[in-house]
Write a protein that holds these residues in place. Structure first.
Motif, PDB file in Angstrom:
ATOM      1  N   TYR A 162      50.562 -23.326 144.848  1.00 37.38           N
ATOM      2  CA  TYR A 162      49.716 -24.125 143.977  1.00 37.38           C
ATOM      3  C   TYR A 162      48.526 -24.744 144.691  1.00 37.38           C
ATOM      4  O   TYR A 162      47.849 -25.580 144.124  1.00 37.38           O
ATOM      5  CB  TYR A 162      50.548 -25.223 143.302  1.00 37.38           C
ATOM      6  N   MET A 211      49.710 -35.987 138.539  1.00 33.80           N
ATOM      7  CA  MET A 211      50.985 -36.125 137.849  1.00 33.80           C
ATOM      8  C   MET A 211      51.965 -36.971 138.640  1.00 33.80           C
ATOM      9  O   MET A 211      52.574 -37.901 138.127  1.00 33.80           O
ATOM     10  CB  MET A 211      51.572 -34.719 137.643  1.00 33.80           C
ATOM     11  N   GLN A 269      77.269 -26.052 161.229  1.00 32.20           N
ATOM     12  CA  GLN A 269      76.074 -25.592 160.533  1.00 32.20           C
ATOM     13  C   GLN A 269      74.895 -25.396 161.492  1.00 32.20           C
ATOM     14  O   GLN A 269      74.594 -26.271 162.303  1.00 32.20           O
ATOM     15  CB  GLN A 269      75.702 -26.642 159.471  1.00 32.20           C
ATOM     16  N   TRP A 308      48.700 -31.629 140.121  1.00 31.16           N
ATOM     17  CA  TRP A 308      49.987 -32.023 140.702  1.00 31.16           C
ATOM     18  C   TRP A 308      49.914 -33.439 141.246  1.00 31.16           C
ATOM     19  O   TRP A 308      50.789 -34.270 141.011  1.00 31.16           O
ATOM     20  CB  TRP A 308      50.328 -31.010 141.798  1.00 31.16           C
ATOM     21  N   GLU A 360      65.508 -23.493 152.993  1.00 29.51           N
ATOM     22  CA  GLU A 360      65.237 -24.535 151.996  1.00 29.51           C
ATOM     23  C   GLU A 360      63.754 -24.495 151.686  1.00 29.51           C
ATOM     24  O   GLU A 360      63.021 -25.461 151.888  1.00 29.51           O
ATOM     25  CB  GLU A 360      65.633 -25.913 152.520  1.00 29.51           C
ATOM     26  N   LEU A 367      58.197 -30.092 137.824  1.00 29.61           N
ATOM     27  CA  LEU A 367      56.835 -30.599 138.000  1.00 29.61           C
ATOM     28  C   LEU A 367      55.847 -29.516 138.412  1.00 29.61           C
ATOM     29  O   LEU A 367      54.648 -29.750 138.457  1.00 29.61           O
ATOM     30  CB  LEU A 367      56.839 -31.706 139.065  1.00 29.61           C
ATOM     31  N   SER A 368      56.362 -28.328 138.740  1.00 32.81           N
ATOM     32  CA  SER A 368      55.487 -27.298 139.292  1.00 32.81           C
ATOM     33  C   SER A 368      54.701 -26.555 138.213  1.00 32.81           C
ATOM     34  O   SER A 368      53.899 -25.695 138.525  1.00 32.81           O
ATOM     35  CB  SER A 368      56.308 -26.294 140.111  1.00 32.81           C
ATOM     36  N   PRO A 416      55.845 -29.348 147.371  1.00 32.72           N
ATOM     37  CA  PRO A 416      56.856 -28.286 147.301  1.00 32.72           C
ATOM     38  C   PRO A 416      56.271 -26.930 146.960  1.00 32.72           C
ATOM     39  O   PRO A 416      56.862 -25.908 147.253  1.00 32.72           O
ATOM     40  CB  PRO A 416      57.809 -28.767 146.215  1.00 32.72           C
ATOM     41  N   LYS A 417      55.139 -26.918 146.358  1.00 36.75           N
ATOM     42  CA  LYS A 417      54.538 -25.622 146.015  1.00 36.75           C
ATOM     43  C   LYS A 417      53.236 -25.438 146.795  1.00 36.75           C
ATOM     44  O   LYS A 417      52.257 -24.957 146.275  1.00 36.75           O
ATOM     45  CB  LYS A 417      54.282 -25.547 144.506  1.00 36.75           C
ATOM     46  N   VAL A 454      70.281 -34.619 153.421  1.00 35.91           N
ATOM     47  CA  VAL A 454      69.210 -33.783 152.889  1.00 35.91           C
ATOM     48  C   VAL A 454      69.816 -32.663 152.066  1.00 35.91           C
ATOM     49  O   VAL A 454      69.345 -32.339 150.977  1.00 35.91           O
ATOM     50  CB  VAL A 454      68.369 -33.201 154.043  1.00 35.91           C
ATOM     51  N   GLU A 455      70.921 -32.116 152.596  1.00 34.17           N
ATOM     52  CA  GLU A 455      71.583 -31.013 151.916  1.00 34.17           C
ATOM     53  C   GLU A 455      72.010 -31.433 150.505  1.00 34.17           C
ATOM     54  O   GLU A 455      71.854 -30.714 149.548  1.00 34.17           O
ATOM     55  CB  GLU A 455      72.799 -30.541 152.732  1.00 34.17           C
ATOM     56  N   LEU A 458      66.426 -32.284 144.055  1.00 39.56           N
ATOM     57  CA  LEU A 458      64.983 -32.248 144.286  1.00 39.56           C
ATOM     58  C   LEU A 458      64.384 -30.947 143.790  1.00 39.56           C
ATOM     59  O   LEU A 458      63.310 -30.928 143.203  1.00 39.56           O
ATOM     60  CB  LEU A 458      64.685 -32.423 145.783  1.00 39.56           C
ATOM     61  N   ASP A 459      65.114 -29.840 144.028  1.00 41.67           N
ATOM     62  CA  ASP A 459      64.638 -28.544 143.552  1.00 41.67           C
ATOM     63  C   ASP A 459      64.356 -28.609 142.056  1.00 41.67           C
ATOM     64  O   ASP A 459      63.338 -28.115 141.579  1.00 41.67           O
ATOM     65  CB  ASP A 459      65.683 -27.449 143.817  1.00 41.67           C
ATOM     66  N   VAL A 466      63.158 -38.506 144.989  1.00 36.81           N
ATOM     67  CA  VAL A 466      61.977 -38.223 145.806  1.00 36.81           C
ATOM     68  C   VAL A 466      61.781 -39.357 146.812  1.00 36.81           C
ATOM     69  O   VAL A 466      61.488 -39.129 147.984  1.00 36.81           O
ATOM     70  CB  VAL A 466      60.732 -38.049 144.912  1.00 36.81           C
ATOM     71  N   PHE A 522      61.254 -30.822 141.432  1.00 36.73           N
ATOM     72  CA  PHE A 522      60.022 -30.158 141.857  1.00 36.73           C
ATOM     73  C   PHE A 522      59.728 -28.938 140.982  1.00 36.73           C
ATOM     74  O   PHE A 522      58.578 -28.660 140.659  1.00 36.73           O
ATOM     75  CB  PHE A 522      60.105 -29.754 143.332  1.00 36.73           C
ATOM     76  N   THR A 535      69.106 -31.638 148.063  1.00 41.68           N
ATOM     77  CA  THR A 535      68.239 -30.488 147.856  1.00 41.68           C
ATOM     78  C   THR A 535      68.255 -29.950 146.432  1.00 41.68           C
ATOM     79  O   THR A 535      67.210 -29.732 145.835  1.00 41.68           O
ATOM     80  CB  THR A 535      68.617 -29.366 148.847  1.00 41.68           C
ATOM     81  N   VAL A 552      53.021 -36.562 148.054  1.00 43.75           N
ATOM     82  CA  VAL A 552      54.124 -37.429 148.463  1.00 43.75           C
ATOM     83  C   VAL A 552      54.022 -37.540 149.973  1.00 43.75           C
ATOM     84  O   VAL A 552      53.892 -36.543 150.658  1.00 43.75           O
ATOM     85  CB  VAL A 552      55.488 -36.815 148.093  1.00 43.75           C
ATOM     86  N   ALA A 571      62.091 -24.615 149.178  1.00 42.62           N
ATOM     87  CA  ALA A 571      61.517 -25.466 148.133  1.00 42.62           C
ATOM     88  C   ALA A 571      60.779 -26.654 148.743  1.00 42.62           C
ATOM     89  O   ALA A 571      59.920 -27.233 148.114  1.00 42.62           O
ATOM     90  CB  ALA A 571      62.600 -25.957 147.189  1.00 42.62           C
ATOM     91  N   GLU A 572      61.141 -26.996 149.949  1.00 37.74           N
ATOM     92  CA  GLU A 572      60.515 -28.147 150.571  1.00 37.74           C
ATOM     93  C   GLU A 572      59.531 -27.732 151.655  1.00 37.74           C
ATOM     94  O   GLU A 572      59.832 -27.798 152.834  1.00 37.74           O
ATOM     95  CB  GLU A 572      61.574 -29.062 151.189  1.00 37.74           C
TER      96      GLU A 572
END
Lengths: 120, 152
Positions: free
Chosen positions: B127, B138, B68, B135, B94, A16-17, B122-123, A2-3, A9-10, A83, A13, A6, B7, B96-97
């Motif tokens: 949003y 899209m 970690q 979204w 994180e 697309l935002s 993500p938003k 996942v790391e 994906l950022d 994704v 996303f 990230t 998603v 963003a997710e």
């Protein structure tokens, strides 16, 4: 895993935002367009349109082809596989955990909460 | 509002245990620390499992993998024992997710069937509402484009 995903994906996303960029991608999903054609519906300058297109390019969702003085853009949907990988990761994440929960529930007897059950 | 979330991951599972037992395993910190996290499911150490199991309450599931520390955080959005549970889900740092998990449990014989739906937007907060439909449209369009053969 996942790391590792990230940052990529950022970028996707983030691209697309924004409603303007989504609209641009939607336009490109039909066929390729020049930067001017992409800018036209938004009454924005070529410079402003170019900024949006750069964000899409950074995310890998748009490729730009320079033909003489015209910059042609086309959709590059491949990064969306990131994704899909994200989705697969979570599918496995939950599947593994539900396996563990099932195993745990089967090894532990249910608590004695029946009406006729004796205390403890 | 569009019918399809942006998603989505969906997992369906049958349990021989009752809906109540399966449901409670999602909210009881003692259980969470035994099946959702810890050496039973992967190479990690559970550091802290805390939750406030009521609508609007939050949770924090902190684990250590190698060096970690990973904190799984969220807020309970709906709790309807033993059939329905909804919570947000994120890895702290994180942001963003942002995502949302929905658990639906229906009785099946002496056991039950659980359907887990994990949606990511993500938003989500930023949003929600105004642009969510855009979204969704899209991503749907892009997913179709991606699935279509010969788009390389």
């Amino acid at each position: 895993m996942v790391e590792h995903q990230t940052a990529r994906l950022d970028g996707i996303f983030h691209a697309l935002s924004d409603a303007t960029r989504r609209e641009m991608l939607h336009t490109l999903s039909q066929h390729e367009r020049s930067v001017g054609e992409l800018a036209a519906p938004f009454r924005m300058s070529l410079a402003a349109a170019s900024k949006h297109i750069k964000v899409l390019e950074r995310a890998g969702l748009v490729r730009r082809n320079v033909q003489g003085r015209t910059h042609m853009c086309r959709l590059a949907p491949e990064p969306l596989s990131a994704v899909q990988e994200w989705l697969r990761f979570y599918e496995r994440f939950w599947t593994d955990r539900l396996d563990a929960l099932d195993a745990l529930l089967q090894t532990e007897p249910p608590p004695p909460v029946r009406k006729k059950g004796s205390p403890r | 509002m569009s019918a399809q979330p942006p998603v989505r991951v969906r997992v369906v599972r049958q349990f021989s245990a009752s809906p109540e037992r399966v449901f409670d395993a999602w909210l009881d910190p003692h259980w969470i620390g035994r099946w959702m996290f810890g050496p039973g499911v992967r190479d990690e150490e559970v550091l802290r499992i805390v939750n406030d199991a009521r609508v609007g309450g939050t949770f924090s599931f902190l684990v250590r993998r190698k060096t970690q520390e990973i904190d799984h955080v969220g807020t309970y959005l709906a709790i309807d024992r033993p059939h329905h549970l909804v919570f947000t889900w994120a890895i702290e740092k994180e942001t963003a997710e942002l995502s949302r998990v929905t658990i639906d449990i229906v009785p099946r014989g002496t056991g039950c069937e659980l359907t887990l739906t994990h949606e990511v937007d993500p938003k989500w907060a930023e949003y929600a509402g105004r642009t969510e439909a855009g979204w969704t449209t899209m991503l749907g369009a892009l997913a179709r484009a991606f699935d279509a053969p010969g788009t390389a």
